[in-house]
Design an enzyme around this catalytic site. Structure first.
Site, PDB file in Angstrom:
ATOM      1  N   SER A 109      -2.638 -15.056   6.367  1.00 20.40           N
ATOM      2  CA  SER A 109      -1.983 -14.014   5.983  1.00 20.40           C
ATOM      3  C   SER A 109      -0.715 -14.354   5.254  1.00 20.40           C
ATOM      4  O   SER A 109      -0.828 -14.669   3.959  1.00 20.40           O
ATOM      5  CB  SER A 109      -1.563 -13.004   7.332  1.00 20.40           C
ATOM      6  OG  SER A 109      -0.742 -13.873   8.155  1.00 20.40           O
ATOM      7  N   LYS A 135     -17.216  -8.666   9.635  1.00 16.49           N
ATOM      8  CA  LYS A 135     -18.214  -7.510   9.913  1.00 16.49           C
ATOM      9  C   LYS A 135     -19.754  -8.295   9.984  1.00 16.49           C
ATOM     10  O   LYS A 135     -20.456  -8.009  10.780  1.00 16.49           O
ATOM     11  CB  LYS A 135     -18.193  -6.266   9.086  1.00 16.49           C
ATOM     12  CG  LYS A 135     -19.370  -5.226   9.634  1.00 16.49           C
ATOM     13  CD  LYS A 135     -19.008  -4.079   8.643  1.00 16.49           C
ATOM     14  CE  LYS A 135     -20.014  -2.850   8.883  1.00 16.49           C
ATOM     15  NZ  LYS A 135     -21.287  -3.143   9.049  1.00 16.49           N
ATOM     16  N   ILE A 187      -4.872 -23.999  -0.207  1.00 14.91           N
ATOM     17  CA  ILE A 187      -4.880 -23.835   1.166  1.00 14.91           C
ATOM     18  C   ILE A 187      -6.325 -24.190   1.795  1.00 14.91           C
ATOM     19  O   ILE A 187      -6.426 -25.052   2.776  1.00 14.91           O
ATOM     20  CB  ILE A 187      -4.450 -22.854   2.080  1.00 14.91           C
ATOM     21  CG1 ILE A 187      -2.814 -22.613   1.550  1.00 14.91           C
ATOM     22  CG2 ILE A 187      -4.525 -22.616   3.624  1.00 14.91           C
ATOM     23  CD1 ILE A 187      -2.060 -21.364   1.830  1.00 14.91           C
ATOM     24  N   THR A 221       0.995 -24.328  -4.247  1.00 15.65           N
ATOM     25  CA  THR A 221      -0.413 -24.337  -4.198  1.00 15.65           C
ATOM     26  C   THR A 221      -0.560 -24.202  -5.942  1.00 15.65           C
ATOM     27  O   THR A 221       0.371 -23.482  -6.639  1.00 15.65           O
ATOM     28  CB  THR A 221      -1.088 -23.313  -3.610  1.00 15.65           C
ATOM     29  OG1 THR A 221      -0.696 -21.866  -4.066  1.00 15.65           O
ATOM     30  CG2 THR A 221      -0.829 -23.297  -2.158  1.00 15.65           C
TER      31      THR A 221
END
Length: 236
Positions: A129, A115, A18, A176
């Site tokens: 996800s 972060k 992907i 994939t």
């Protein structure tokens, strides 16, 4: 929709599957693309095929490496996280070590990037996800929980990082290289069986997910969203 021309795009996990397709489509849309993964060899092979991309060896499990990478780079217009290794199996059969590794790879890896990454004012962050977050499987309970946690993280970050936009794309079964270790006949039989049970009557391709990622990257009104691209797997 906004243009990706000359936009700086980082695809973590961009050396295959992907992530590779996201990188390819972003290049075609005029973006300046950097692909990152843990394997220098896979990056070199992907870059040779993609063409004009930069590469970066990056392990999202290494906090100091992630911090250092983003500290020395200019702010990104778009960051996509597609890299993860998630051992699967029933909770009572999956070892706690394997379960921790799965959470470490897919959730905490994305958390570290979120972060540390620096974005332009109207930049975007996109997670990959998976539809098990909404349609649990008795044999992949942990994967569903990790995907749900990742999507929830994205919604919260859409508020915290605003006006940076944060979204997720939730794939169903995608053809994939992840499945390459499976014997070809068995793999084809599995794909045919799953496709027959889906409303779309087909298995997804990496390009299907990349289409959704580019939609989110180029749509200024999209944030805090999870876009399902699962062939109808949740409703089927």
């Amino acid at each position: 929709m906004t243009s990706l021309t000359n936009q700086r795009v980082l695809v973590i996990g961009g050396s295959s599957g992907i992530g590779y397709e996201v990188a390819r489509q972003a290049l075609e849309a005029g973006a300046k693309v950097t692909i990152a993964s843990r394997s220098e060899q896979k990056l070199a092979e992907a870059a040779s095929s993609l063409g004009d991309v930069e590469t970066a060896v990056l392990d999202t499990g290494d906090e100091s490496a992630v911090d250092s990478f983003f500290a020395r780079k200019d702010a990104w217009d778009h960051v996509v996280i597609s890299a993860a290794q998630t051992p699967s199996g029933p909770v009572r059969k999956l070892s706690l070590d394997d379960a921790r590794r799965a959470m470490e790879s897919k959730f905490w890896g994305a958390y570290r990037v979120a972060k540390a990454a620096r974005f332009t004012e109207r930049g975007s962050l996109t997670f990959i996800s998976g539809f098990l977050s909404e349609r649990p499987s008795g044999s992949s309970v942990l994967q569903g929980a990790i995907n749900a946690a990742l999507e929830s993280l994205g919604r919260g970050l859409a508020l915290e990082l605003s006006p940076v936009r944060v979204n997720a794309v939730s794939p169903g079964l995608i053809d994939t290289p992840l499945w390459a270790k499976m014997e070809e006949t068995s793999r084809s039989a599995m794909f045919e069986r799953v496709a027959a049970g889906l409303p779309a009557k087909t298995i997804g391709q990496p390009s299907d997910i990349a289409n959704a990622v580019l939609f989110l990257m180029t749509t200024p009104f999209a944030t805090g969203s999870t876009v399902r691209v699962d062939g109808g797997g949740v409703i089927g």
